[in-house]
Design an enzyme around this catalytic site. Structure first.
Site, PDB file in Angstrom:
ATOM      1  N   SER A 131       0.871  -1.164   0.000  1.00  0.00           N
ATOM      2  CA  SER A 131       0.000   0.000   0.000  1.00  0.00           C
ATOM      3  C   SER A 131       0.910   1.216   0.000  1.00  0.00           C
ATOM      4  O   SER A 131       1.857   1.291   0.790  1.00  0.00           O
ATOM      5  CB  SER A 131      -0.911  -0.005   1.232  1.00  0.00           C
ATOM      6  N   GLU A 132       0.621   2.168  -0.904  1.00  0.00           N
ATOM      7  CA  GLU A 132       1.613   3.206  -1.187  1.00  0.00           C
ATOM      8  C   GLU A 132       1.834   4.184  -0.036  1.00  0.00           C
ATOM      9  O   GLU A 132       2.774   4.965  -0.061  1.00  0.00           O
ATOM     10  CB  GLU A 132       1.262   3.961  -2.477  1.00  0.00           C
ATOM     11  N   ASN A 133       0.993   4.128   0.991  1.00  0.00           N
ATOM     12  CA  ASN A 133       1.271   4.981   2.140  1.00  0.00           C
ATOM     13  C   ASN A 133       2.395   4.419   3.004  1.00  0.00           C
ATOM     14  O   ASN A 133       2.820   5.086   3.939  1.00  0.00           O
ATOM     15  CB  ASN A 133       0.003   5.188   2.982  1.00  0.00           C
TER      16      ASN A 133
END
Lengths: 218, 239
Positions: A45-47
């Site tokens: 997840s890009e966070n």
């Protein structure tokens, strides 16, 4: 015709062991629920997490542990956290094998629009532009038509673009379609959906092979 | 002996922050945001701020609190959904908004802190984001030139920090904080747990103290959850 879970199930069949996979918000998030038990796959997840797990048990939510949709999540054994620059190094550097994301429109040349409706909705592109500009393998998960019944599979996008010529495959409630040589190529029909229905719902150029098998979804 | 960066609370930490300045604020959604510093910025009532932050908070928390008071003139973000007041100010033209791809935002901050004035990225080529930007092909693929970002003050939030300003973040609350810490001319770190120098394991520090000018022990963290998603034990055991 498939529902959202059906689309996610079909896309899950595309995932291979050993892959790192980035799932976008909405239908793509559901794909994680249909990966076979024991298959070695890690979700990014890009966070800032690799090894994203399911939602936490009630009462075990951690405000410091969320996915890119800002939902509370858990971390699998072997998970790792990192900063946003490192996260997008994984994405831009093509270390992620599969990206699944939603779209408002897809064009027959592979263009995608999913971040802005001028004058109406401006939420921002988030990480979508970075993802589509770099990923080798992009699958779009979406409904074939919008709420007004209009095709989202177009000759060219009418909304502001997220990326150009980047989408390879689209899985909708009606069909699986590949994009190449400036056209949508029909690959599979959803259960109970005819080729004619798919053609009627596709505004862009559609190439229909002699045989179009029905999807196998259990 | 290590250089102490400790200041006594958010009021002392925000000394010198003025109207018209450019600020960076760490966080992704409401996760890892500098809650105490934002509270002090609201109290100071300074205006015409340019805020660089991945998101704009929600209506009544995070940067939404500054928006409510009309303290922000311009937002530089990648995603600004979940905030009605923001949308209203943007559509009415009261608020200037620069939306940039999330990876480009992270890298622009990192570049600003690392002394790299600009870099090429494929993200945004062929879109509105590329307007007015230099395009150059590398290995047959078009890229756009993105410039570095810096700020007068950067506000970051960490889990643990020591008196020397070394920081450790928790889970996905790390997000933009490390790059923004690098890119602030003055970086203010607020931490849940402030410990003496020599207490943290140097192998495990995420942000070296050289990037931090002021550090303080935060208090009364609310740590709001934006989307509470859970599994229900009863449903799961019945299934």
């Amino acid at each position: 015709m498939l529902d959202k879970n059906g689309i996610a199930k079909r896309i899950a069949q595309e995932v291979r062991a050993g892959w790192y996979v980035n799932l976008g918000i909405g239908i793509p998030t559901l794909v994680a629920n249909f990966i076979p038990e024991g298959m070695e796959v890690e979700f990014q997840s890009e966070n800032g997490i690799l090894g994203m797990g399911p939602f936490p048990w009630e009462g075990e939510e951690d405000a410091d542990l969320i996915n890119a949709g800002k939902q509370t999540i858990t971390a699998m054994p072997g998970a790792v956290y990192f900063d946003s620059a490192t996260s997008f190094a994984m994405i831009r550097g093509q270390h992620v094998q599969l990206t699944v994301l939603g779209a408002m429109e897809v064009a027959q040349n592979g263009d995608i629009a999913n971040w802005k409706i001028p004058g109406k909705m401006v939420k921002g592109m988030g990480g979508a532009m970075d993802l589509v500009a770099s990923a080798e393998n992009i699958i779009v998960a979406m409904m074939h038509t919008n709420r007004a019944g209009e095709s989202k599979m177009l000759p060219s996008c009418s909304l502001p673009l997220t990326g150009v010529g980047c989408v390879r495959r689209v899985v909708t409630n009606l069909a699986v379609l590949d994009i190449r040589e400036g056209a949508f190529h029909l690959v599979e029909r959803a259960p109970g959906v005819s080729v004619e229905e798919i053609a009627a719902a596709t505004a862009g150029k559609l190439v229909i092979p002699d045989a179009v098998p029905e999807m196998r979804i259990n | 002996m290590a250089i102490s960066k400790v200041v006594n609370g958010s009021i002392a930490a925000c000394d010198g922050v003025k109207s018209g300045m450019t600020l960076m604020l760490g966080g992704f959604g409401l996760c890892g945001i500098p809650e105490c510093s934002i509270g002090e910025l609201v109290r100071l009532g300074i205006k015409d701020l340019t805020c660089i932050s991945n998101n704009a908070g929600v209506d009544d928390f995070g940067l939404g609190l500054l928006l409510q008071q009309r303290q922000i003139r311009k937002m530089i973000s990648s995603y600004v959904g979940e905030n009605d007041e923001f949308e209203r100010q943007m559509l009415s033209g009261e608020l200037e908004v620069d939306l940039i791809p999330q990876g480009s935002l992270a890298e622009r901050c990192r570049a600003g802190g690392a002394g790299i004035p600009a870099f090429y990225t494929p993200a945004g080529f062929g879109t509105e984001v590329a307007a007015g930007k230099e395009v150059r092909e590398f290995e047959g693929k078009p890229h756009i030139l993105e410039s570095a970002l810096t700020a007068d003050f950067a506000f970051v939030k960490a889990w643990k920090g020591d008196t020397a300003g070394n920081l450790i973040y928790k889970a996905t609350a790390r997000n933009f904080n490390p790059m923004m810490a690098m890119a602030g001319r003055i970086t203010i770190a607020e931490v849940e747990e402030l410990v003496p120098e020599g207490t943290l394991n140097p192998n495990e520090i995420h942000t070296p103290g050289i990037f931090v000018q002021r550090i303080f022990q935060g208090e009364r963290y609310e740590k709001r959850i934006e989307q509470r998603t859970v599994r229900n034990r009863e449903t799961a055991s019945n299934a």
